[in-house]
Design a protein around this motif. Structure first.
Motif, PDB file in Angstrom:
ATOM      1  N   PHE A  39       0.725  -1.282   0.040  1.00  0.00           N
ATOM      2  CA  PHE A  39       0.061  -0.165  -0.045  1.00  0.00           C
ATOM      3  C   PHE A  39       0.964   1.346  -0.011  1.00  0.00           C
ATOM      4  CE2 PHE A  39      -2.270   3.448   2.344  1.00  0.00           C
ATOM      5  CZ  PHE A  39      -3.145   3.624   1.408  1.00  0.00           C
ATOM      6  N   ASN A  40       2.020   1.087   0.801  1.00  0.00           N
ATOM      7  CA  ASN A  40       2.820   2.385   0.957  1.00  0.00           C
ATOM      8  C   ASN A  40       3.233   2.897  -0.595  1.00  0.00           C
ATOM      9  OD1 ASN A  40       5.512   3.708   0.728  1.00  0.00           O
ATOM     10  ND2 ASN A  40       5.344   3.564   3.038  1.00  0.00           N
ATOM     11  N   PHE A  97       0.237   4.031  -2.857  1.00  0.00           N
ATOM     12  CA  PHE A  97      -0.277   5.283  -2.482  1.00  0.00           C
ATOM     13  C   PHE A  97       0.774   6.509  -2.771  1.00  0.00           C
ATOM     14  CE2 PHE A  97      -1.999   9.019  -0.175  1.00  0.00           C
ATOM     15  CZ  PHE A  97      -3.400   8.881  -0.603  1.00  0.00           C
ATOM     16  N   MET A 101      -0.059   7.153  -6.209  1.00  0.00           N
ATOM     17  CA  MET A 101      -1.172   7.978  -6.457  1.00  0.00           C
ATOM     18  C   MET A 101      -0.882   9.559  -6.066  1.00  0.00           C
ATOM     19  SD  MET A 101      -4.066   5.529  -5.056  1.00  0.00           S
ATOM     20  CE  MET A 101      -5.439   6.460  -5.559  1.00  0.00           C
ATOM     21  N   THR A 102      -0.274   9.426  -5.045  1.00  0.00           N
ATOM     22  CA  THR A 102       0.407  10.891  -4.432  1.00  0.00           C
ATOM     23  C   THR A 102       1.168  11.784  -5.675  1.00  0.00           C
ATOM     24  OG1 THR A 102       0.318  10.251  -2.188  1.00  0.00           O
ATOM     25  CG2 THR A 102       1.260  12.320  -2.870  1.00  0.00           C
ATOM     26  N   ASN A 156      -8.498   2.171  -5.957  1.00  0.00           N
ATOM     27  CA  ASN A 156      -7.211   1.543  -5.173  1.00  0.00           C
ATOM     28  C   ASN A 156      -7.651   0.201  -4.132  1.00  0.00           C
ATOM     29  OD1 ASN A 156      -5.461   2.386  -2.352  1.00  0.00           O
ATOM     30  ND2 ASN A 156      -4.619   1.011  -3.631  1.00  0.00           N
ATOM     31  N   VAL A 157      -7.154  -0.731  -4.198  1.00  0.00           N
ATOM     32  CA  VAL A 157      -7.243  -1.603  -3.118  1.00  0.00           C
ATOM     33  C   VAL A 157      -5.791  -2.375  -2.624  1.00  0.00           C
ATOM     34  CG1 VAL A 157      -7.917  -3.526  -4.458  1.00  0.00           C
ATOM     35  CG2 VAL A 157      -8.283  -3.736  -2.097  1.00  0.00           C
ATOM     36  N   TYR A 158      -5.204  -2.031  -1.717  1.00  0.00           N
ATOM     37  CA  TYR A 158      -4.114  -2.178  -1.181  1.00  0.00           C
ATOM     38  C   TYR A 158      -2.706  -1.732  -2.095  1.00  0.00           C
ATOM     39  CZ  TYR A 158      -0.530  -4.345   1.907  1.00  0.00           C
ATOM     40  OH  TYR A 158       0.760  -4.464   2.598  1.00  0.00           O
ATOM     41  N   PHE A 190      -8.495  14.578  -2.498  1.00  0.00           N
ATOM     42  CA  PHE A 190      -7.157  13.871  -2.277  1.00  0.00           C
ATOM     43  C   PHE A 190      -6.588  14.369  -1.152  1.00  0.00           C
ATOM     44  CE2 PHE A 190      -2.978  12.483  -3.174  1.00  0.00           C
ATOM     45  CZ  PHE A 190      -3.312  10.900  -3.914  1.00  0.00           C
ATOM     46  N   GLU A 222      -2.176   3.161   6.998  1.00  0.00           N
ATOM     47  CA  GLU A 222      -0.828   2.314   7.034  1.00  0.00           C
ATOM     48  C   GLU A 222      -0.612   2.252   8.428  1.00  0.00           C
ATOM     49  OE1 GLU A 222       0.274   1.266   4.634  1.00  0.00           O
ATOM     50  OE2 GLU A 222       2.391   1.196   4.390  1.00  0.00           O
ATOM     51  N   PRO A 260      -8.428   0.834   3.014  1.00  0.00           N
ATOM     52  CA  PRO A 260      -9.777   0.866   2.668  1.00  0.00           C
ATOM     53  C   PRO A 260      -9.768   0.414   1.096  1.00  0.00           C
ATOM     54  CG  PRO A 260      -8.846   2.960   2.285  1.00  0.00           C
ATOM     55  CD  PRO A 260      -7.651   2.009   3.095  1.00  0.00           C
ATOM     56  N   TRP A 304     -11.095   2.048  -2.341  1.00  0.00           N
ATOM     57  CA  TRP A 304     -11.599   3.220  -2.585  1.00  0.00           C
ATOM     58  C   TRP A 304     -11.691   3.744  -3.903  1.00  0.00           C
ATOM     59  CZ3 TRP A 304      -8.677   6.961   1.258  1.00  0.00           C
ATOM     60  CH2 TRP A 304      -7.328   6.760   0.992  1.00  0.00           C
TER      61      TRP A 304
END
Lengths: 96, 96
Positions: free
Chosen positions: A38-39, A42, A45-46, A63-65, B42, B53, B59, B61
């Motif tokens: 996930f880290n 995301f 995504m950021t 997003n999932v995990y 966001f 985390e 989640p 999402w």
């Protein structure tokens, strides 16, 4: 001014965009990105969010995990534009 | 140890969780959050990501521009747990 890409232009663009394909029943492109956790998902995504905000062109994404499913299209032209190609290219670059 | 909530416990929890409801055909809860723009949507996702985390509870999402659709469930128990209630409570708090 944002111009809608023709079918030929979309096919040409997709040849240079690894993993992206057209969406069934909709003039859009999609790709599923997979990360280690996930880290990392995301973090991706950021970076995309900052780019999207700067371009004023935003993705639809799920997003999932460790997975991020992205769909790109350009509302203004009811199809695809060079903005989608630019954002998809950016995503491929930072995900690789 | 993470414990699966009973139907009664889920109903009780949902009474305190404005906007959340159970998902049809799946033991999970969902809510659609609406913000003023992508920036705010966001920002919300980023705060939730850091919390998720830290909790090691993430989640599912979907985001498109100013909207964030969230689904919560706990894989380990194949249903809902107190972690989902905690994360949903956090989301409501920071979104309000």
């Amino acid at each position: 001014m944002t111009v809608r890409l023709s079918t030929e232009e979309i096919e040409e663009a997709l040849r240079g965009l690894d993993g992206w394909k057209t969406v069934d029943g909709r003039e859009a492109i999609e790709k599923s990105f997979k990360f280690a956790n996930f880290n990392q998902a995301f973090a991706f995504m950021t970076r995309v969010a900052l780019k999207a905000e700067k371009m004023d062109h935003h993705p639809e994404w799920f997003n999932v995990y460790s997975r991020v499913d992205v769909t790109l299209a350009t509302h203004d032209v009811e199809g695809l534009s060079s903005k989608d190609v630019a954002l998809a290219t950016f995503m491929n670059k930072i995900a690789s």
